[in-house]
Design an enzyme around this catalytic site. Structure first.
Site, PDB file in Angstrom:
ATOM      1  CD  GLU A   1      -4.247   3.508  -5.645  1.00  0.00           C
ATOM      2  OE1 GLU A   1      -4.436   4.670  -5.648  1.00  0.00           O
ATOM      3  OE2 GLU A   1      -3.445   2.859  -4.681  1.00  0.00           O
TER       4      GLU A   1
ATOM      5  CG  ASN B   1      -3.549   4.005   0.823  1.00  0.00           C
ATOM      6  OD1 ASN B   1      -4.752   3.875   1.224  1.00  0.00           O
ATOM      7  ND2 ASN B   1      -2.798   2.891   1.072  1.00  0.00           N
TER       8      ASN B   1
ATOM      9  CB  SER C   1      -1.075   0.033   1.293  1.00  0.00           C
ATOM     10  OG  SER C   1      -1.156  -1.144   1.944  1.00  0.00           O
TER      11      SER C   1
ATOM     12  CG  HIS D   1      -3.071  -0.612  -3.518  1.00  0.00           C
ATOM     13  ND1 HIS D   1      -3.160   0.694  -3.116  1.00  0.00           N
ATOM     14  CD2 HIS D   1      -2.953  -1.322  -2.346  1.00  0.00           C
ATOM     15  CE1 HIS D   1      -3.696   0.779  -1.755  1.00  0.00           C
ATOM     16  NE2 HIS D   1      -3.552  -0.200  -1.193  1.00  0.00           N
TER      17      HIS D   1
END
Ligand code: 3HC
Length: 690
Positions: free
Chosen positions: A448, A486, A415, A436
């Site tokens: 992702e 994130n 992440s 991801h």
């Protein structure tokens, strides 16, 4: 006879066949409407024609109004004018449906006197998903065919029904054999003529409305039952009001006008603009800029390392579409536990009727558990989903590099870690990428796809295609801290935590986010996920409020206490203990707490997110502003009707955003210094999305 570029008219027996071919989805564009109208007039004028059949070529019947023409000049006839022509036809009109009859497409079929469909066809009114309502009589005609209860569900969910269900409800009159629509529809039209069947107008039917007439509470009951699902959205309520009008005293044409006025209001509202933006943004995200001759690599077997929550969920995605998975764990116990959870997930889905019971075993048989990394020698793609620690991942990639066949793609589900640091330990960094997934990985739509400076175009293009295969929305990202999602989350979290120390209560912060449209606020989310997720006690002892709460055993919902206290039913109340911890920590940091307005909470959190999104764009970590929007909508619960952070910023006006950021920077520090991209766009008079 060619009528225009997209329409032909032929006469077969006594049937005038209007055929439309306007790829990709036969949307009811200016040209299509005009073509159908001209063909129809010619068919009516032709004495050899007894009935008119409307059919489409390509993958689908009309998929609705042409969304790309919204807001642009409309040619005559309008869809409503075209409907009038067909509905008042002196000769029977039959719609022949394959693919998807959606929105204006279904509304056009509803003015035909008869409808025939192949079994694989679907019929629906998905306008609500675009923040709209069916504005061509759909809200008035659908309930007259399927009843109010079913119509309410269809227009507010936007979900289509199968042809079989449509037949059962009376939405279609007959099913054609699959692959034989044209011939079966011609035969059906001939029968309509032979049997002298009446010119059935849906608008004249009222029998299906009677049940709801006897139960006027149906509308409010429906509103109440769906309040959570509809929260914040305008369109569901407007759809309900239109259906309510079917039971009012309004004459049909007046009800159509009412529908039209509500449609126009929705069309003018920013919610619909946002939802239409999301529709196109989703499709845009799938397009990656790679050389034209880039070959997609075959992926016929996948390996997943780690059978924890993440790895198990990832494995399910592939088994669900028939791709075999080798699932690797380090101990038999962990492997058995992981496989057991996967089976249980499938069984729960089957128990809910969302998959066939016999498919549970089929899918499980596609997941082969093993303790030997060597078993990955023949897979085309490996996805590593182990503990988020660089040296652990590097060790796995070193070993994988020796085991995996040449040309196999090696992906990490990290992440936050730098994927270059992981790729660098292999001899094939060009085959290494990030995939991801979001938890729960078998449910969440976002993926992702992270490319490094070395990843080959064929590798990330394959990953993007694979995303679609497994039902995800893939977004291509560059390799930078937290990628797209994130990183923006970190910006949001930093503000939320700072606000709580400076004087806002966690519940005030959460309420602002909830009112903006998120399903829950920052602190509620932390309590739900668990404060101890990613907690490294030794590294960060008492470094912040979260650490202290963890040290007190307050890990969130699961310990019935975090920022909030929870009763046995997990109902939350603000926790005085957490408040004491926050105040104590603030004092220790020398922070004098003050009154903080909701407006300050709103601005600091949201503009910090927008600014971070701009930096991400400027650094090339995301290719398009709309990609950032898609990440936050599909992965983080940004309210769809606000179109994503970048669309929302455009809506405020970038000059306003710039001014806000400057003011925030003056008051709260350089962290708010506007991204140079915003400065440049404002100078050029542009927005993020245009
Ligand atoms: N108008 C314009 N373009 C459309 C369109 C529409 N109604 N529907 C799809 N497209 C375009 C897409 O943007 C895409 O373009 P691209 O290739 O350039 O990206 C292309 O058609 C193919 O679409 P998909 O990638 O979505 O193809 P799928 O095969 O996966 O799905 C579909 C096909 C089920 C028809 C899906 O595209 C869809 O759901 N479309 C939207 C349908 C819809 O919302 N209709 C209602 C419109 S509003 C209306 O009718 C108002 C009326 O009530 C007055």
């Amino acid at each position: 006879m060619k009528v225009n570029d997209v329409t032909t008219l032929s006469v077969e027996g006594r049937i005038g066949v209007i055929t439309v071919n306007s790829p990709p989805v036969n949307a009811l564009s200016n040209a299509v409407r005009q073509g159908v109208a001209h063909a129809f007039e010619a068919a009516i004028a032709d004495d050899a024609v007894g009935a008119v059949l409307v059919i489409c070529e390509g993958r689908t019947f009309f998929a609705g109004a042409d969304i790309s023409e919204f807001g642009k000049p409309q040619w005559e006839p309008s869809l409503r004018d075209l409907q009038k022509l067909l509905e008042n036809s002196p000769k029977p009109v039959i719609a022949a449906i394959h693919g998807t009859a959606l929105g204006g497409g279904l509304e056009l079929a509803l003015v035909a006197h008869y409808r025939i469909a192949v079994p694989s066809a679907k019929c629906g009114l998905p306008e609500v998903k675009l923040g709209l309502l069916p504005g061509a009589g759909g809200t008035q005609r659908l309930p007259r065919v399927v009843g109010v209860a079913k119509a309410l569900e269809m227009v507010t969910s936007g979900e289509p029904v199968s042809a079989k269900a449509a037949l059962a409800m009376g939405l279609v009159d007959e099913l054609a054999a699959e692959g034989n629509l044209r011939a079966d529809a011609l035969a059906f039209a001939t029968r309509v003529l032979d049997e002298n069947r009446p010119l059935v107008k849906v608008r004249d039917k009222t029998d299906k409305l009677e049940e709801a007439r006897a139960n006027p509470a149906i509308f409010d009951d429906f509103r109440r039952a769906n309040a959570k699902r509809f929260r914040g959205f305008l369109a569901p309520e407007y759809n309900i009001r239109c259906i309510e009008a079917t039971l009012s005293d309004l004459p049909f044409d007046e009800a159509l006008k009412y529908e039209r006025s509500l449609f126009d209001q929705l069309m003018a509202d920013s919610q619909s603009a946002a939802q239409r933006h999301v529709f196109f943004a989703e499709r845009q995200a799938a397009k990656v800029d790679v050389p034209a001759d880039t070959a997609i690599l075959p992926v016929s077997r996948v390996g997943v390392i780690g059978a924890g929550t993440m790895g198990g969920g990832i494995a399910m995605n592939f088994a669900n579409v028939g791709i075999p998975v080798t699932l690797v764990e380090t101990t038999q116990e962990a492997l058995d536990r992981g496989l057991g959870i996967i089976r249980k997930n499938y069984e729960t889905t089957a128990a809910k009727g969302k998959m066939k019971a016999e498919d549970v075993d089929t899918r499980m048989s596609l997941i082969h558990g093993t303790l030997a990394l060597e078993d990955l020698a023949q897979v085309d793609l490996v996805i590593e989903a182990v503990f988020e620690q660089l040296d652990v991942k590097q060790d796995i990639f070193r070993r994988l590099d020796a085991i995996a066949k040449p040309g196999a793609m090696l992906a990490t589900n990290t992440s936050y870690l730098d994927i270059d640091d992981i790729a660098g330990v292999t001899g094939r960094p060009e085959y290494v990428l990030g995939l991801h997934f979001f938890s729960p990985a078998n449910v969440m739509k976002l993926l992702e796809v992270v490319r490094t400076k070395d990843t080959l175009p064929a590798v990330y293009a394959t990953a993007m295609k694979l995303a679609k295969t497994i039902g995800k929305i893939g977004v291509l990202c560059g390799n930078g801290f937290g990628f797209v999602g994130n990183r923006i989350l970190a910006a949001r979290n930093a503000q939320a935590d700072a606000l709580a120390l400076e004087g806002a209560t966690p519940w005030a912060v959460d309420k602002v986010l909830y009112d903006f449209g998120f399903a829950m606020g920052h602190f509620q989310m932390r309590d739900l996920v668990g404060l101890d997720v990613g907690w490294n006690r030794a590294a960060t002892a008492s470094a912040n409020v979260r650490e202290i709460l963890n040290e007190m055993g307050r890990h969130g919902q699961k310990t019935r206490g975090g920022y909030y206290d929870y009763d046995e039913k997990r109902n939350a109340t603000p926790s005085p203990i957490a408040m004491e911890v926050i105040e104590g920590f603030a004092a220790k940091q020398g922070i004098t707490r003050r009154e903080i307005s909701d407006e300050e909470i709103h601005d600091r959190i949201l503009f910090a997110m927008v600014n971070e999104g701009a930096k991400i764009l400027d650094e090339g970590i995301a290719a398009r502003a709309s990609d950032v929007d898609i990440v936050w909508i599909t992965g983080y619960g940004w309210p769809k009707y606000r179109g994503g952070p970048m669309f929302w910023a455009d809506l405020q006006g970038l000059p306003v955003v710039l001014e806000k950021l400057r003011a925030l920077a003056a008051a709260h520090g350089a962290g708010f210094a506007p991204s140079p991209l915003i400065e440049r766009l404002v100078a050029a008079g542009k927005g993020f999305n245009a």
